[in-house]
Write a protein that holds these residues in place. Structure first.
Motif, short mmCIF file in Angstrom:
data_model
loop_
_atom_site.label_atom_id
_atom_site.label_comp_id
_atom_site.label_asym_id
_atom_site.label_seq_id
_atom_site.Cartn_x
_atom_site.Cartn_y
_atom_site.Cartn_z
N GLU A 86 28.79 14.10 31.60
CA GLU A 86 30.08 14.62 31.13
C GLU A 86 29.95 16.05 30.60
OE1 GLU A 86 34.05 14.24 30.99
OE2 GLU A 86 32.68 12.71 31.73
N LEU A 87 28.87 16.33 29.89
CA LEU A 87 28.65 17.70 29.38
C LEU A 87 28.48 18.68 30.54
CD1 LEU A 87 26.24 16.90 26.42
CD2 LEU A 87 28.57 17.81 26.22
N ARG A 89 29.81 18.59 33.40
CA ARG A 89 31.13 18.88 34.00
C ARG A 89 31.88 19.96 33.21
NH1 ARG A 89 31.62 13.03 34.10
NH2 ARG A 89 30.96 12.33 36.15
N ARG A 90 31.63 20.02 31.91
CA ARG A 90 32.40 20.91 31.04
C ARG A 90 31.66 22.20 30.66
NH1 ARG A 90 34.70 16.29 30.74
NH2 ARG A 90 36.63 15.81 29.68
N ALA A 91 30.36 22.20 30.81
CA ALA A 91 29.56 23.36 30.39
C ALA A 91 29.68 24.51 31.39
CB ALA A 91 28.10 22.96 30.25
N HIS A 92 29.49 25.72 30.89
CA HIS A 92 29.45 26.90 31.76
C HIS A 92 28.15 26.94 32.55
CE1 HIS A 92 32.96 28.47 29.73
NE2 HIS A 92 32.37 28.25 28.57
N ARG A 94 24.00 24.72 32.73
CA ARG A 94 23.11 23.68 32.24
C ARG A 94 21.68 24.05 32.55
NH1 ARG A 94 22.74 17.21 33.76
NH2 ARG A 94 20.99 16.82 32.38
N MET A 101 27.93 25.84 26.03
CA MET A 101 29.29 25.45 25.72
C MET A 101 29.48 25.44 24.21
SD MET A 101 29.15 21.33 26.51
CE MET A 101 30.89 21.10 26.26
N ALA A 105 33.05 21.18 21.02
CA ALA A 105 33.47 20.53 22.26
C ALA A 105 32.41 19.54 22.71
CB ALA A 105 33.73 21.57 23.35
N ALA A 106 31.14 19.90 22.59
CA ALA A 106 30.04 18.98 22.95
C ALA A 106 30.06 17.75 22.06
CB ALA A 106 28.70 19.70 22.86
N ARG A 108 32.67 16.43 20.61
CA ARG A 108 33.79 15.58 21.05
C ARG A 108 33.42 14.79 22.30
NH1 ARG A 108 36.64 20.20 19.39
NH2 ARG A 108 36.83 20.97 21.53
N VAL A 109 32.70 15.42 23.22
CA VAL A 109 32.30 14.74 24.45
C VAL A 109 31.41 13.55 24.14
CG1 VAL A 109 30.89 14.94 26.55
CG2 VAL A 109 32.58 16.71 25.99
#
Length: 123
Positions: A86-87, A89-92, A94, A101, A105-106, A108-109
């Motif tokens: 999931e991270l 998918r949302r990170a700029h 990895r 990121m 936000a991390a 919350r994920v």
């Protein structure tokens, strides 16, 4: 441009139960930051997030790692895997267990993944 941090391999004590070749161990999935790399967060798993943070502090003369969040999982290794998916998918970007990121936000994920994964066990 800042370079990415060099992650430390996560280790965890294991119980007798296994799934395939991987031992199952309850523990925490955590998010740790360091002001040296303000755009990056580290997501890992450990039996104790506080003890893992203390270990990280030995790698920094400034003792400036910060535990942003930790979420309990019945199987912390599987929880970490789900959180990493999931991270990512949302990170700029990895790099291993490091994600570029926002730290909140991390947090919350991993909280959301924890609720989802652990609630599925109750069914």
């Amino acid at each position: 441009m800042k370079s990415s941090p060099s992650g430390v391999q996560s280790t965890a004590r294991t119980s007798a139960a296994t799934t395939g070749n991987r031992p199952i161990s309850a523990g925490f999935v955590y998010v740790i930051t360091n002001r040296a790399w303000p755009e990056w967060v580290k997501c890992g798993h450990a039996i104790s997030a506080d003890k893992r943070l203390a270990r990280y502090q030995t790698y920094s003369p400034m003792r400036d790692f910060v535990l942003v969040a930790s979420v309990p999982f019945t199987n912390s290794r599987a929880g970490e895997f789900e959180c990493h998916l999931e991270l990512a998918r949302r990170a700029h970007e990895r790099r291993g267990e490091w994600f570029r990121m926002n730290a909140q936000a991390a947090a919350r994920v991993i909280t959301r993944v924890g609720r989802r994964v652990e609630s599925q066990k109750e069914i």
